[in-house]
Design an enzyme around this catalytic site. Structure first.
Site, PDB file in Angstrom:
ATOM      1  N   CYS A 124       0.807  -1.218   0.000  1.00 44.26           N
ATOM      2  CA  CYS A 124       0.000   0.000   0.000  1.00 44.26           C
ATOM      3  C   CYS A 124       0.846   1.277   0.000  1.00 44.26           C
ATOM      4  O   CYS A 124       0.620   2.192  -0.799  1.00 44.26           O
ATOM      5  CB  CYS A 124      -0.963  -0.008   1.185  1.00 44.26           C
ATOM      6  SG  CYS A 124      -0.169  -0.025   2.813  1.00 44.26           S
ATOM      7  N   HIS A 176      -2.515   0.861   7.087  1.00 47.17           N
ATOM      8  CA  HIS A 176      -2.880   0.889   5.668  1.00 47.17           C
ATOM      9  C   HIS A 176      -3.089   2.337   5.209  1.00 47.17           C
ATOM     10  O   HIS A 176      -3.538   3.186   5.992  1.00 47.17           O
ATOM     11  CB  HIS A 176      -4.156   0.079   5.439  1.00 47.17           C
ATOM     12  CG  HIS A 176      -4.455  -0.197   3.990  1.00 47.17           C
ATOM     13  ND1 HIS A 176      -3.580  -0.852   3.145  1.00 47.17           N
ATOM     14  CD2 HIS A 176      -5.554   0.095   3.227  1.00 47.17           C
ATOM     15  CE1 HIS A 176      -4.126  -0.969   1.944  1.00 47.17           C
ATOM     16  NE2 HIS A 176      -5.319  -0.391   1.961  1.00 47.17           N
ATOM     17  N   HIS A 188      -5.822   1.996  -3.758  1.00 51.04           N
ATOM     18  CA  HIS A 188      -4.861   1.437  -2.795  1.00 51.04           C
ATOM     19  C   HIS A 188      -4.424   0.060  -3.282  1.00 51.04           C
ATOM     20  O   HIS A 188      -4.989  -0.492  -4.240  1.00 51.04           O
ATOM     21  CB  HIS A 188      -5.502   1.332  -1.409  1.00 51.04           C
ATOM     22  CG  HIS A 188      -6.679   0.396  -1.365  1.00 51.04           C
ATOM     23  ND1 HIS A 188      -6.786  -0.639  -0.454  1.00 51.04           N
ATOM     24  CD2 HIS A 188      -7.801   0.305  -2.132  1.00 51.04           C
ATOM     25  CE1 HIS A 188      -7.917  -1.280  -0.642  1.00 51.04           C
ATOM     26  NE2 HIS A 188      -8.553  -0.737  -1.654  1.00 51.04           N
TER      27      HIS A 188
END
Length: 237
Positions: A124, A176, A188
């Site tokens: 990510c 994240h 993402h």
């Protein structure tokens, strides 16, 4: 009496011979007189062969004009935005950063790979660092927690295209990060599918959403890009 009869026969013979000699001449003259008229009539179509027919004017509609450079540029932009809107599932206002939309689109489908940031695989934060480097020329730290520390907090209701969205489970650390696009959607790299576009309204992301942050340098780059585009459009008109 006999001589008178002979004279009458001679006169009649002379008249008949004169008539038969002149009759062909009269018919020839008649044909000759009519020939130019026929020839002239037959030549009229030939005179128009090879010449373009005159098109009737349409007084109801103005003649078509050649589009200007500005109109062509606007048409190309419209097609480009429609493509990005369809690919990313967004409703665009046609004033978003095209470079950002293009770059995100190019990365869609890249597989997830922990610790990497290449087209062969990325995690990510690796995805975010690559996009920001390609679009804005900004080098972010390859860490979601470090990115959070270097961004300006933004209310969820005030997020704009290009802002970063951060996630954490409960009171745990940030784990994240993604790039906010529009309509509650963000790009993402997910562990279960690689680079994709997801919605903040999905239960998992809605539950674990923590905060949004804005990179000031990216905002300045967006403003410069918009000004450059406006200048180019004005010069093309």
């Amino acid at each position: 009496m006999k001589h008178s009869l002979l004279y009458c026969l001679a006169a009649t013979s002379l008249a008949l011979s004169f008539f038969f000699e002149r009759a062909p001449e009269a018919s020839v003259m008649a044909r000759a007189a009519s020939a130019p008229v026929v020839a002239e009539a037959s030549l009229l179509p030939a005179l128009t062969i090879g010449k373009p027919a005159t098109e009737p004017r349409d007084f109801g509609n103005p003649p078509a004009t050649k589009p200007t450079a500005a109109e062509l540029a606007a048409s190309r932009d419209s097609l480009t935005y429609h493509y990005y809107a369809q690919t990313l599932g967004l409703h665009l206002a046609f004033d978003e950063n095209k470079d950002l939309l293009r770059t995100v689109t190019d990365w869609i489908g890249t597989p997830y790979s922990y610790g990497s940031n290449s087209r062969k695989g990325t995690d990510c934060s690796g995805f975010v660092t690559r996009v920001f480097h390609e679009v804005y020329g900004i080098n972010l730290i390859h860490s979601s927690r470090a990115m959070f520390s270097n961004t300006k907090r933004v209310a969820k209701s005030e997020m704009e295209t290009g802002d970063l969205v951060f996630f954490r489970r409960g009171h745990g650390p940030i784990y994240h990060v993604g790039i906010y696009l529009k309509d509650g959607k963000f790009a993402h790299s997910a562990t279960n599918g690689g680079v994709m576009v997801s919605s903040l309204n999905q239960p998992y992301y809605h539950r674990n959403f923590y905060a949004a942050g804005r990179v000031p340098a990216a905002v300045a780059a967006d403003a410069a890009a918009l000004e450059e585009a406006a200048t180019a459009l004005a010069s093309a008109e």
